[in-house]
Motif scaffolding. Sequence first.
Motif, PDB file in Angstrom:
ATOM      1  N   TRP A   7       0.821  -1.202   0.000  1.00 50.92           N
ATOM      2  CA  TRP A   7       0.000   0.000   0.000  1.00 50.92           C
ATOM      3  C   TRP A   7       0.857   1.254   0.000  1.00 50.92           C
ATOM      4  O   TRP A   7       0.564   2.213  -0.698  1.00 50.92           O
ATOM      5  CB  TRP A   7      -0.959   0.020   1.188  1.00 50.92           C
ATOM      6  CG  TRP A   7      -1.593   1.355   1.380  1.00 50.92           C
ATOM      7  CD1 TRP A   7      -1.436   2.191   2.426  1.00 50.92           C
ATOM      8  CD2 TRP A   7      -2.470   2.051   0.474  1.00 50.92           C
ATOM      9  NE1 TRP A   7      -2.150   3.352   2.237  1.00 50.92           N
ATOM     10  CE2 TRP A   7      -2.797   3.290   1.046  1.00 50.92           C
ATOM     11  CE3 TRP A   7      -2.999   1.732  -0.765  1.00 50.92           C
ATOM     12  CZ2 TRP A   7      -3.622   4.204   0.419  1.00 50.92           C
ATOM     13  CZ3 TRP A   7      -3.837   2.653  -1.384  1.00 50.92           C
ATOM     14  CH2 TRP A   7      -4.141   3.867  -0.794  1.00 50.92           C
ATOM     15  N   ASN A   8       1.956   1.270   0.766  1.00 52.21           N
ATOM     16  CA  ASN A   8       2.782   2.481   0.841  1.00 52.21           C
ATOM     17  C   ASN A   8       3.371   2.850  -0.516  1.00 52.21           C
ATOM     18  O   ASN A   8       3.430   4.029  -0.870  1.00 52.21           O
ATOM     19  CB  ASN A   8       3.889   2.310   1.879  1.00 52.21           C
ATOM     20  CG  ASN A   8       3.353   2.328   3.287  1.00 52.21           C
ATOM     21  OD1 ASN A   8       2.363   2.988   3.573  1.00 52.21           O
ATOM     22  ND2 ASN A   8       3.979   1.585   4.162  1.00 52.21           N
ATOM     23  N   LYS A  42       0.478   4.193  -2.551  1.00 48.71           N
ATOM     24  CA  LYS A  42       0.104   5.512  -2.033  1.00 48.71           C
ATOM     25  C   LYS A  42       1.050   6.588  -2.572  1.00 48.71           C
ATOM     26  O   LYS A  42       0.624   7.674  -2.938  1.00 48.71           O
ATOM     27  CB  LYS A  42       0.134   5.489  -0.504  1.00 48.71           C
ATOM     28  CG  LYS A  42      -0.262   6.795   0.133  1.00 48.71           C
ATOM     29  CD  LYS A  42      -0.240   6.653   1.646  1.00 48.71           C
ATOM     30  CE  LYS A  42      -0.466   7.952   2.340  1.00 48.71           C
ATOM     31  NZ  LYS A  42      -0.421   7.831   3.803  1.00 48.71           N
ATOM     32  N   LYS A  95      -0.029   9.858  -4.756  1.00 52.76           N
ATOM     33  CA  LYS A  95       0.314  11.235  -4.386  1.00 52.76           C
ATOM     34  C   LYS A  95       1.013  11.953  -5.530  1.00 52.76           C
ATOM     35  O   LYS A  95       0.807  13.148  -5.726  1.00 52.76           O
ATOM     36  CB  LYS A  95       1.165  11.244  -3.122  1.00 52.76           C
ATOM     37  CG  LYS A  95       0.346  10.906  -1.883  1.00 52.76           C
ATOM     38  CD  LYS A  95       1.190  10.665  -0.656  1.00 52.76           C
ATOM     39  CE  LYS A  95       2.066  11.814  -0.300  1.00 52.76           C
ATOM     40  NZ  LYS A  95       2.811  11.600   0.944  1.00 52.76           N
ATOM     41  N   ASP A  97      -2.740  13.355   2.487  1.00 53.28           N
ATOM     42  CA  ASP A  97      -2.329  12.097   3.119  1.00 53.28           C
ATOM     43  C   ASP A  97      -3.447  11.456   3.925  1.00 53.28           C
ATOM     44  O   ASP A  97      -3.675  10.262   3.828  1.00 53.28           O
ATOM     45  CB  ASP A  97      -1.132  12.327   4.052  1.00 53.28           C
ATOM     46  CG  ASP A  97       0.188  12.341   3.312  1.00 53.28           C
ATOM     47  OD1 ASP A  97       0.234  11.862   2.168  1.00 53.28           O
ATOM     48  OD2 ASP A  97       1.166  12.815   3.897  1.00 53.28           O
ATOM     49  N   ASP A  98      -4.128  12.256   4.748  1.00 48.93           N
ATOM     50  CA  ASP A  98      -5.172  11.674   5.596  1.00 48.93           C
ATOM     51  C   ASP A  98      -6.371  11.173   4.794  1.00 48.93           C
ATOM     52  O   ASP A  98      -7.149  10.365   5.271  1.00 48.93           O
ATOM     53  CB  ASP A  98      -5.617  12.643   6.688  1.00 48.93           C
ATOM     54  CG  ASP A  98      -6.216  13.930   6.161  1.00 48.93           C
ATOM     55  OD1 ASP A  98      -5.941  14.296   5.014  1.00 48.93           O
ATOM     56  OD2 ASP A  98      -6.947  14.574   6.928  1.00 48.93           O
ATOM     57  N   GLU A  99      -6.496  11.628   3.554  1.00 51.61           N
ATOM     58  CA  GLU A  99      -7.569  11.134   2.687  1.00 51.61           C
ATOM     59  C   GLU A  99      -7.190   9.808   2.028  1.00 51.61           C
ATOM     60  O   GLU A  99      -8.037   9.148   1.444  1.00 51.61           O
ATOM     61  CB  GLU A  99      -7.886  12.167   1.606  1.00 51.61           C
ATOM     62  CG  GLU A  99      -8.481  13.426   2.185  1.00 51.61           C
ATOM     63  CD  GLU A  99      -8.633  14.516   1.153  1.00 51.61           C
ATOM     64  OE1 GLU A  99      -9.698  15.149   1.137  1.00 51.61           O
ATOM     65  OE2 GLU A  99      -7.695  14.749   0.368  1.00 51.61           O
ATOM     66  N   LEU A 100      -5.931   9.438   2.135  1.00 54.63           N
ATOM     67  CA  LEU A 100      -5.461   8.200   1.533  1.00 54.63           C
ATOM     68  C   LEU A 100      -5.225   7.115   2.577  1.00 54.63           C
ATOM     69  O   LEU A 100      -4.405   6.239   2.394  1.00 54.63           O
ATOM     70  CB  LEU A 100      -4.169   8.455   0.741  1.00 54.63           C
ATOM     71  CG  LEU A 100      -4.332   9.294  -0.518  1.00 54.63           C
ATOM     72  CD1 LEU A 100      -2.985   9.547  -1.168  1.00 54.63           C
ATOM     73  CD2 LEU A 100      -5.269   8.618  -1.499  1.00 54.63           C
ATOM     74  N   THR A 101      -5.944   7.183   3.664  1.00 55.82           N
ATOM     75  CA  THR A 101      -5.867   6.129   4.660  1.00 55.82           C
ATOM     76  C   THR A 101      -6.562   4.906   4.089  1.00 55.82           C
ATOM     77  O   THR A 101      -7.711   4.977   3.674  1.00 55.82           O
ATOM     78  CB  THR A 101      -6.555   6.561   5.965  1.00 55.82           C
ATOM     79  OG1 THR A 101      -5.918   7.748   6.431  1.00 55.82           O
ATOM     80  CG2 THR A 101      -6.439   5.492   7.020  1.00 55.82           C
ATOM     81  N   TYR A 102      -5.842   3.789   4.067  1.00 51.96           N
ATOM     82  CA  TYR A 102      -6.371   2.599   3.412  1.00 51.96           C
ATOM     83  C   TYR A 102      -6.669   1.490   4.402  1.00 51.96           C
ATOM     84  O   TYR A 102      -5.874   1.183   5.273  1.00 51.96           O
ATOM     85  CB  TYR A 102      -5.378   2.071   2.377  1.00 51.96           C
ATOM     86  CG  TYR A 102      -5.811   0.762   1.772  1.00 51.96           C
ATOM     87  CD1 TYR A 102      -6.884   0.712   0.896  1.00 51.96           C
ATOM     88  CD2 TYR A 102      -5.179  -0.413   2.106  1.00 51.96           C
ATOM     89  CE1 TYR A 102      -7.303  -0.484   0.352  1.00 51.96           C
ATOM     90  CE2 TYR A 102      -5.593  -1.621   1.558  1.00 51.96           C
ATOM     91  CZ  TYR A 102      -6.654  -1.644   0.679  1.00 51.96           C
ATOM     92  OH  TYR A 102      -7.058  -2.830   0.155  1.00 51.96           O
ATOM     93  N   SER A 103      -7.812   0.927   4.236  1.00 47.93           N
ATOM     94  CA  SER A 103      -8.181  -0.308   4.905  1.00 47.93           C
ATOM     95  C   SER A 103      -8.718  -1.219   3.817  1.00 47.93           C
ATOM     96  O   SER A 103      -9.373  -0.754   2.879  1.00 47.93           O
ATOM     97  CB  SER A 103      -9.268  -0.078   5.945  1.00 47.93           C
ATOM     98  OG  SER A 103      -8.816   0.769   6.960  1.00 47.93           O
ATOM     99  N   ILE A 109     -11.587   5.554  -1.744  1.00 52.02           N
ATOM    100  CA  ILE A 109     -10.419   6.250  -2.278  1.00 52.02           C
ATOM    101  C   ILE A 109     -10.734   6.837  -3.646  1.00 52.02           C
ATOM    102  O   ILE A 109     -10.402   7.982  -3.943  1.00 52.02           O
ATOM    103  CB  ILE A 109      -9.201   5.301  -2.336  1.00 52.02           C
ATOM    104  CG1 ILE A 109      -8.760   4.967  -0.904  1.00 52.02           C
ATOM    105  CG2 ILE A 109      -8.059   5.912  -3.139  1.00 52.02           C
ATOM    106  CD1 ILE A 109      -7.767   3.851  -0.791  1.00 52.02           C
TER     107      ILE A 109
END
Length: 63
Positions: A10-11, A14, A18, A26-32, A39
């Motif tokens: 994921w990193n 991500k 970006k 960044d905080d909008e790209l928190t992935y679960s 997303i």
Amino acid sequence: MNKLEIKGNWNEFKGKLKQKYGEVLDDELTYSEGVEDQIVGVIQEKTGRAKEEIIDELNALKN
């Protein structure tokens, strides 16, 4: 309909997101796992682009 499935690092993905969509925070790209649609929605809201277009671009970034 196109589908986005994020698997793997994921990193790394991500970072590519970006680079392509600098207006997404960044905080909008928190992935679960399982929130790919969320997303896509965030990117769609920020860019005003079509969902299918975003999914195609994100799938291309994964490769």
